[in-house]
Design a protein around this motif. Structure first.
Motif, PDB file in Angstrom:
ATOM      1  N   LEU A  38      62.505   2.228 120.324  1.00 24.21           N
ATOM      2  CA  LEU A  38      61.722   1.974 119.066  1.00 24.21           C
ATOM      3  C   LEU A  38      60.757   0.812 119.461  1.00 24.21           C
ATOM      4  O   LEU A  38      59.610   0.767 119.248  1.00 24.21           O
ATOM      5  CB  LEU A  38      62.177   1.632 117.903  1.00 24.21           C
ATOM      6  CG  LEU A  38      62.995   2.879 117.400  1.00 24.21           C
ATOM      7  CD1 LEU A  38      63.973   2.506 116.343  1.00 24.21           C
ATOM      8  CD2 LEU A  38      62.310   3.745 116.844  1.00 24.21           C
ATOM      9  N   GLU A  39      61.267  -0.381 120.036  1.00 20.42           N
ATOM     10  CA  GLU A  39      60.219  -1.484 120.333  1.00 20.42           C
ATOM     11  C   GLU A  39      59.330  -1.289 121.273  1.00 20.42           C
ATOM     12  O   GLU A  39      58.387  -1.572 121.324  1.00 20.42           O
ATOM     13  CB  GLU A  39      61.458  -2.625 120.866  1.00 20.42           C
ATOM     14  CG  GLU A  39      62.199  -3.372 119.880  1.00 20.42           C
ATOM     15  CD  GLU A  39      63.195  -4.318 120.409  1.00 20.42           C
ATOM     16  OE1 GLU A  39      63.596  -5.198 119.704  1.00 20.42           O
ATOM     17  OE2 GLU A  39      63.536  -4.108 121.434  1.00 20.42           O
ATOM     18  N   SER A  40      59.848  -0.416 122.299  1.00 17.95           N
ATOM     19  CA  SER A  40      58.854   0.323 123.436  1.00 17.95           C
ATOM     20  C   SER A  40      57.810   0.863 122.764  1.00 17.95           C
ATOM     21  O   SER A  40      56.638   0.854 123.257  1.00 17.95           O
ATOM     22  CB  SER A  40      59.606   0.892 124.534  1.00 17.95           C
ATOM     23  OG  SER A  40      60.571  -0.093 125.280  1.00 17.95           O
ATOM     24  N   ARG A  41      58.152   1.965 122.033  1.00 14.87           N
ATOM     25  CA  ARG A  41      57.052   2.707 121.409  1.00 14.87           C
ATOM     26  C   ARG A  41      56.259   2.037 120.381  1.00 14.87           C
ATOM     27  O   ARG A  41      54.983   2.528 120.428  1.00 14.87           O
ATOM     28  CB  ARG A  41      58.076   3.706 120.720  1.00 14.87           C
ATOM     29  CG  ARG A  41      58.723   4.862 121.616  1.00 14.87           C
ATOM     30  CD  ARG A  41      59.506   6.239 120.889  1.00 14.87           C
ATOM     31  NE  ARG A  41      58.813   6.732 120.267  1.00 14.87           N
ATOM     32  CZ  ARG A  41      59.193   7.620 119.393  1.00 14.87           C
ATOM     33  NH1 ARG A  41      60.671   7.911 119.258  1.00 14.87           N
ATOM     34  NH2 ARG A  41      58.461   8.464 118.451  1.00 14.87           N
ATOM     35  N   LEU A  42      56.959   1.229 119.656  1.00 11.98           N
ATOM     36  CA  LEU A  42      56.078   0.494 118.829  1.00 11.98           C
ATOM     37  C   LEU A  42      54.965  -0.531 119.690  1.00 11.98           C
ATOM     38  O   LEU A  42      53.977  -0.537 119.318  1.00 11.98           O
ATOM     39  CB  LEU A  42      56.869  -0.393 117.862  1.00 11.98           C
ATOM     40  CG  LEU A  42      56.111  -1.159 116.761  1.00 11.98           C
ATOM     41  CD1 LEU A  42      55.412  -0.222 115.907  1.00 11.98           C
ATOM     42  CD2 LEU A  42      57.475  -2.223 115.936  1.00 11.98           C
ATOM     43  N   ALA A  43      55.445  -0.953 120.678  1.00 14.29           N
ATOM     44  CA  ALA A  43      54.513  -1.926 121.558  1.00 14.29           C
ATOM     45  C   ALA A  43      53.332  -1.035 121.902  1.00 14.29           C
ATOM     46  O   ALA A  43      52.279  -1.193 122.001  1.00 14.29           O
ATOM     47  CB  ALA A  43      55.137  -2.761 122.509  1.00 14.29           C
ATOM     48  N   GLU A  44      53.705   0.159 122.381  1.00 13.93           N
ATOM     49  CA  GLU A  44      52.811   1.288 123.116  1.00 13.93           C
ATOM     50  C   GLU A  44      51.707   1.561 122.253  1.00 13.93           C
ATOM     51  O   GLU A  44      50.520   1.685 122.375  1.00 13.93           O
ATOM     52  CB  GLU A  44      53.495   2.451 123.518  1.00 13.93           C
ATOM     53  CG  GLU A  44      52.542   3.318 124.244  1.00 13.93           C
ATOM     54  CD  GLU A  44      53.630   4.401 124.935  1.00 13.93           C
ATOM     55  OE1 GLU A  44      52.925   5.624 125.016  1.00 13.93           O
ATOM     56  OE2 GLU A  44      54.728   4.451 124.942  1.00 13.93           O
TER      57      GLU A  44
END
Length: 765
Positions: free
Chosen positions: A44-50
């Motif tokens: 989720l952190e990666s997708r949110l940053a993307e």
């Protein structure tokens, strides 16, 4: 998450329950849940940053990006907030063992680790009883504290489950939770929802469901969890189709329940006091004249608002000759006005309809001018219809207000009309601009359909008796006189439904100006892009003349910047797919109108207690709601008092029975062991100091003493403000001095039943 979070059991106080044989399966399951949580948080952190790095885009793409960021942020916040204590408990039955959680969770292979509490498979966790086990053999509920399980309770539903030596307890998880100290915010009680409450939570959303229950029956708990359940289970409430509005009685109430829905994974529900549906609500004062309050609460007076608006929606009685810079171009007759006003979209507010009617009138006249040569006009033109001169309220925020506001944004010359959307295309542009400049046409149109200010409209009803008599012919002369007030008088709570009716019927008076500004910016941007494209083409010296492709509409659309749109409307104006109303027994007909306007589907959860109505409630719920405009009504009753100790209810019941013999007084299921105490008002401070010294936790409330200054742990409220709230200690100050009659009796009953543990009644000096 906490270190060693896959081993959450901390049971020093219950060593027998720490037997490895009893918790082995749980420890293994929590290890899997912990691993899945860590992976999901990372993803989720990666997708949110993307998503945040991605271009914002335009139009629907921008909206979709924002919604995805909101969804990812909400789920990430939920996982970080709870960690392993997302798990409420487990059930064992014919389909094996299921762990029930605040949300659904799977492992990498898609196997369920947690079942969302709202899913059908989770229903037995809440609904199973020994009389109706719903296929279960056992159920376990956990108590969490700081990421650790401090206790758990097992229930056996079959002899076989009872024989295997589970950690059975003589005190259920729910009863244990009732004795816990209160805090300034409502406690999370999802894990202890009872079967009678769960059945109501999971009921369908069509029509109006009344949840009728006395003090302490969990009506508010049901209302909050039902809102979360419907958002999960009912497609009509999902995907931006209106959502849920939750209406409570006061700011103290909404602050008290503010954490519950976010803790259930639902952050989009709007929770508001009824008064805040209207911008003037925050400054409104109480109406001191009960007769005036009664009149303003009636549907008859609310209907006067619509009648007043309809008075300002009439075509001119005579033909209007349109004069322009080119001379007299056309005559507008009754059929033209009828056609223009007939183009208004159903449901448009008065001010929205004004813009639509103007655009339609422009199209009619442009078509006429284009179809025939100009004709001279010899017939006498009387100019704009002057019938409004006798109304006496036209300047109260109507035509004069319109002219003053629109003058600020009026086009300076003919070239500017295109920027304001007042001209068409090609050869019609100059004609449309000339028509828009016609003073006669503008004056006639403003008289036929003026721009209105909803606040000024209501003020006009209270300051012009002739207008009020005309708009509410059912009022007596005495009623009309009683409703009159100075123009500078403050708004009262009784005024709010009328202000709301006016605002929703009239619309935003600034909307037309914002629309013109937005259209001007869009037109200017289009013109700028045309210049850019023309410049590219003119300076292109390539052999293939590739820049000429910019003339194509697809490429031009790609280059264009989207138009600036007007600000969104008031978010509390609706419409909403479902509305939850707590303390609904207090609502007047006028206040019900406020809610019905926001819910065309008439889908409601209505929570209340007839015996707690301060102004009396002598009819049935169905009769009362039929008068308010609701016909499809079903009733669900809650009869068990989970909050108020038996010692307190024994004293509170006779109080309300004397005034309302058939009151729905619930049966308490527990005793506190603390009798109701009595004392003098002079003992107040010493009593509160002693309680604070003896209790490190909990919240007390002094009710009925405005001189007492409250704090976080010592609240000071009136009986009306205390509705819907609960406290460990309740101190009533001189309740016999609150008066007689139904209002005072209900206040005493409500105040007495706010306690979860101890009640003290002070009187005398």
């Amino acid at each position: 998450m906490h270190e060693d979070s896959t081993h959450p059991f901390l049971l020093d106080a219950h060593p027998a329950k720490a037997d490895p044989a009893l918790i082995r399966d749980d420890v293994a399951q929590f290890a899997r849940i912990g691993d899945s949580l860590a992976r999901q948080i990372s993803v989720l952190e990666s997708r949110l940053a993307e998503q945040r790095r991605a271009p914002a885009g335009h139009g629907q793409a921008a909206l979709d990006r924002d919604l995805e960021i909101h969804r990812l942020t909400a789920r990430l916040r939920m996982l970080r907030r709870f960690g392993l204590d997302l798990c409420l408990g487990r059930i064992v039955g014919a389909h094996g063992t299921l762990y029930i959680g605040r949300l659904a969770l799977t492992d990498d292979a898609g196997e369920p680790l947690l079942v969302d509490w709202r899913a059908p498979a989770a229903e037995p966790f809440f609904g199973a009883t020994h009389a109706q086990p719903m296929g279960l053999t056992s159920r376990r509920r956990y108590r969490w504290n700081d990421g650790r399980i401090t206790d758990y309770w097992d229930e056996a539903f079959t002899p076989e489950a009872l024989a295997v030596g589970r950690a059975l307890d003589d005190q259920s998880a729910f009863i244990a939770s009732l004795a816990a100290s209160r805090s300034p915010r409502m406690r999370d009680v999802l894990g202890t929802i009872q079967a009678d409450q769960d059945a109501i939570i999971r009921a369908g959303s069509r029509g109006a469901l009344v949840v009728d229950g006395g003090p302490g029956t969990g009506k508010t708990v049901v209302a909050l969890h039902r809102a979360a359940y419907l958002l999960y289970a009912d497609p009509r409430l999902q995907d931006g189709r209106g959502g849920v509005l939750f209406v409570g009685p006061s700011h103290a109430y909404t602050a008290y329940v503010a954490d519950i829905l976010p803790g259930l994974g639902e952050e989009g529900v709007r929770i508001t006091p009824l008064a805040d549906l209207v911008p003037e609500g925050s400054q409104a004062v109480e109406e001191t004249d009960r007769d005036v309050a009664r009149l303003k609460a009636s549907a008859l007076v609310v209907d006067a608002v619509d009648a007043a608006v309809r008075l300002r929606e009439r075509p001119p009685a005579r033909d209007v000759l349109v004069d322009t810079a080119w001379g007299d171009l056309s005559r507008i007759g009754a059929s033209d006005w009828e056609e223009a006003f007939g183009a208004i979209e159903p449901g448009a507010t008065h001010n929205e309809a004004r813009a639509q009617a103007w655009d339609a009138l422009m199209r009619i006249l442009v078509d006429r001018v284009g179809a025939a040569p100009r004709e001279g006009a010899e017939a006498e033109d009387s100019g704009p219809d002057d019938r409004w001169a006798d109304e006496g309220w036209g300047d109260a925020g109507t035509t004069a207000w319109d002219e003053e506001r629109l003058a600020e944004d009026a086009p300076a010359d003919e070239e500017d009309f295109d920027a304001y959307g007042l001209v068409g295309e090609d050869g019609d542009e100059a004609v449309r601009g000339a028509l828009a400049e016609s003073e006669r046409l503008r004056a006639a149109f403003d008289a036929a359909w003026p721009l209105l200010d909803p606040v000024a409209l209501v003020r006009a009803l209270w300051t012009d008796p002739a207008l009020l008599r005309r708009c509410a012919p059912g009022l007596t002369a005495a009623d009309v006189a009683a409703l009159q007030r100075p123009a500078d008088a403050p708004w009262t709570r009784a005024d709010l439904p009328l202000l709301d009716a006016a605002r929703l019927r009239v619309g935003d008076p600034e909307a037309e100006i914002r629309r013109r500004r937005a259209e001007a910016e869009a037109a200017a941007e289009r013109a700028r892009m045309d210049d850019v494209v023309a410049d590219f083409i003119a300076t292109d010296d390539s052999d293939l003349r590739v820049m000429s492709m910019l003339r194509g509409q697809d490429l031009r659309g790609t280059l264009a910047v989207p138009a600036v749109t007007a600000p969104a409307g008031e978010p509390l104006a609706g419409p909403f797919a479902h509305i939850v109303v707590d303390e609904a027994q207090e609502l007047t007909d006028a206040e019900w109108r406020m809610l019905l306007r926001r819910n065309p589907s008439r889908s409601f959860t209505i929570v209340g207690d007839r015996a707690q109505a301060r102004h009396g409630f002598t009819r049935s719920w169905k009769q009362r709601l039929a008068d308010a405009g609701l016909r499809d009504v079903s009733i669900a009753a809650l009869t068990v008092n989970y909050r108020t100790p038996e010692e307190v209810m024994a004293e509170a019941e006779p109080v309300i029975r004397r005034a309302i013999p058939d009151a729905n007084v619930p049966t308490s299921i527990r005793r506190s062991g603390i009798p109701v105490r009595r004392g003098t008002i002079a003992q107040r401070d010493a009593l509160l100091a002693a309680w604070t010294a003896e209790n490190d936790e909990g919240v007390a409330c002094v009710i009925g003493d405005p001189s007492f200054v409250g704090s976080d742990r010592m609240r000071s409220l009136s009986p009306a403000e205390a509705k819907g709230l609960e406290y460990d200690l309740v101190v009533l100050v001189d309740p016999d001095g609150w008066g007689e009659g139904i209002e005072a009796t209900v206040d005493r009953y409500v105040a007495m039943t706010r306690t979860t543990r101890e009640l003290v009644i002070l009187s005398g000096v």
